[in-house]
Design a protein around this motif. Sequence first.
Motif, PDB file in Angstrom:
ATOM      1  N   CYS A  98       0.844  -1.189   0.000  1.00 28.40           N
ATOM      2  CA  CYS A  98       0.000   0.000   0.000  1.00 28.40           C
ATOM      3  C   CYS A  98       0.881   1.242   0.000  1.00 28.40           C
ATOM      4  O   CYS A  98       2.045   1.181   0.383  1.00 28.40           O
ATOM      5  N   SER A  99       0.304   2.354  -0.437  1.00 29.12           N
ATOM      6  CA  SER A  99       1.033   3.626  -0.400  1.00 29.12           C
ATOM      7  C   SER A  99       0.043   4.784  -0.434  1.00 29.12           C
ATOM      8  O   SER A  99      -1.089   4.636  -0.891  1.00 29.12           O
ATOM      9  N   TRP A 100       0.480   5.939   0.054  1.00 32.78           N
ATOM     10  CA  TRP A 100      -0.298   7.177   0.029  1.00 32.78           C
ATOM     11  C   TRP A 100       0.115   8.010  -1.168  1.00 32.78           C
ATOM     12  O   TRP A 100       1.295   8.059  -1.526  1.00 32.78           O
ATOM     13  N   HIS A 101      -0.836   8.706  -1.756  1.00 32.19           N
ATOM     14  CA  HIS A 101      -0.519   9.731  -2.747  1.00 32.19           C
ATOM     15  C   HIS A 101       0.021  10.944  -2.000  1.00 32.19           C
ATOM     16  O   HIS A 101      -0.346  11.181  -0.851  1.00 32.19           O
ATOM     17  N   SER A 102       0.874  11.709  -2.626  1.00 33.03           N
ATOM     18  CA  SER A 102       1.495  12.858  -1.965  1.00 33.03           C
ATOM     19  C   SER A 102       0.486  13.911  -1.510  1.00 33.03           C
ATOM     20  O   SER A 102       0.759  14.656  -0.570  1.00 33.03           O
ATOM     21  N   CYS A 103      -0.717  13.960  -2.099  1.00 28.28           N
ATOM     22  CA  CYS A 103      -1.726  14.924  -1.658  1.00 28.28           C
ATOM     23  C   CYS A 103      -2.412  14.470  -0.370  1.00 28.28           C
ATOM     24  O   CYS A 103      -3.059  15.264   0.307  1.00 28.28           O
ATOM     25  N   GLY A 104      -2.308  13.178  -0.051  1.00 26.00           N
ATOM     26  CA  GLY A 104      -2.895  12.651   1.173  1.00 26.00           C
ATOM     27  C   GLY A 104      -4.343  12.233   1.064  1.00 26.00           C
ATOM     28  O   GLY A 104      -4.923  11.765   2.036  1.00 26.00           O
ATOM     29  N   ASP A 105      -4.962  12.375  -0.113  1.00 26.59           N
ATOM     30  CA  ASP A 105      -6.380  12.040  -0.277  1.00 26.59           C
ATOM     31  C   ASP A 105      -6.625  10.651  -0.868  1.00 26.59           C
ATOM     32  O   ASP A 105      -7.749  10.168  -0.870  1.00 26.59           O
ATOM     33  N   PHE A 106      -5.566  10.027  -1.376  1.00 25.60           N
ATOM     34  CA  PHE A 106      -5.714   8.729  -2.037  1.00 25.60           C
ATOM     35  C   PHE A 106      -4.710   7.727  -1.495  1.00 25.60           C
ATOM     36  O   PHE A 106      -3.581   8.079  -1.169  1.00 25.60           O
ATOM     37  N   VAL A 107      -5.154   6.479  -1.441  1.00 28.99           N
ATOM     38  CA  VAL A 107      -4.314   5.357  -1.046  1.00 28.99           C
ATOM     39  C   VAL A 107      -4.355   4.353  -2.187  1.00 28.99           C
ATOM     40  O   VAL A 107      -5.402   4.158  -2.825  1.00 28.99           O
ATOM     41  N   ALA A 108      -3.241   3.702  -2.444  1.00 30.49           N
ATOM     42  CA  ALA A 108      -3.168   2.651  -3.457  1.00 30.49           C
ATOM     43  C   ALA A 108      -2.881   1.327  -2.774  1.00 30.49           C
ATOM     44  O   ALA A 108      -2.197   1.278  -1.753  1.00 30.49           O
ATOM     45  N   SER A 109      -3.429   0.249  -3.346  1.00 31.21           N
ATOM     46  CA  SER A 109      -3.171  -1.088  -2.816  1.00 31.21           C
ATOM     47  C   SER A 109      -2.896  -2.053  -3.955  1.00 31.21           C
ATOM     48  O   SER A 109      -3.426  -1.909  -5.055  1.00 31.21           O
ATOM     49  N   ALA A 110      -2.064  -3.052  -3.675  1.00 29.47           N
ATOM     50  CA  ALA A 110      -1.676  -4.084  -4.646  1.00 29.47           C
ATOM     51  C   ALA A 110      -2.020  -5.433  -4.057  1.00 29.47           C
ATOM     52  O   ALA A 110      -1.746  -5.686  -2.883  1.00 29.47           O
ATOM     53  N   SER A 111      -2.615  -6.324  -4.873  1.00 28.04           N
ATOM     54  CA  SER A 111      -3.138  -7.574  -4.323  1.00 28.04           C
ATOM     55  C   SER A 111      -2.742  -8.804  -5.132  1.00 28.04           C
ATOM     56  O   SER A 111      -2.510  -8.729  -6.338  1.00 28.04           O
TER      57      SER A 111
END
Length: 148
Positions: A77-90
């Motif tokens: 998982c990771s945060w976008h630099s703006c702080g409004d979005f998170v990404a996940s890999a599965s």
Amino acid sequence: IVLSGGDDRLWKTWGFPDGNILLTGEGHTDYLSGCCFRPSGTQLVTSSGDSTVRIWELWRRGCVLTLRGHSRAVRGCSWHSCGDFVASASTDGTAKIWDVNSERCRYTLRGHEDSVNSIEFLPFSSTALTSSADKTLSLWDVRTVSRL
């Protein structure tokens, strides 16, 4: 401060140079595969073998949001630099972009032929990089859900 997660299903923050544990959080029902601070430093995101992604408030040491949508273990998982979005890999072969404010999946990235093992946003952009067990890397424009 360093953040870690592991097979014990816990995340921990560590102070350095002393190496003492500052905070510990629990709530996942399987191993933690990833953890990352929000750019503001007030929250963190974790990914787990229990197929969920969780958002945690550091000052409360509690989970404030559980994101469900992957059908198998979440590898990173990771945060976008703006702080409004998170990404996940599965391991279900997809990556997801989550809108933290609306508490829902905004986009599902499909195209890898095997487990997606990691995802990172390129700083200050709408581009994400995924790596897969299919031995490929992909760059994605998350606004159009297309490979670059």
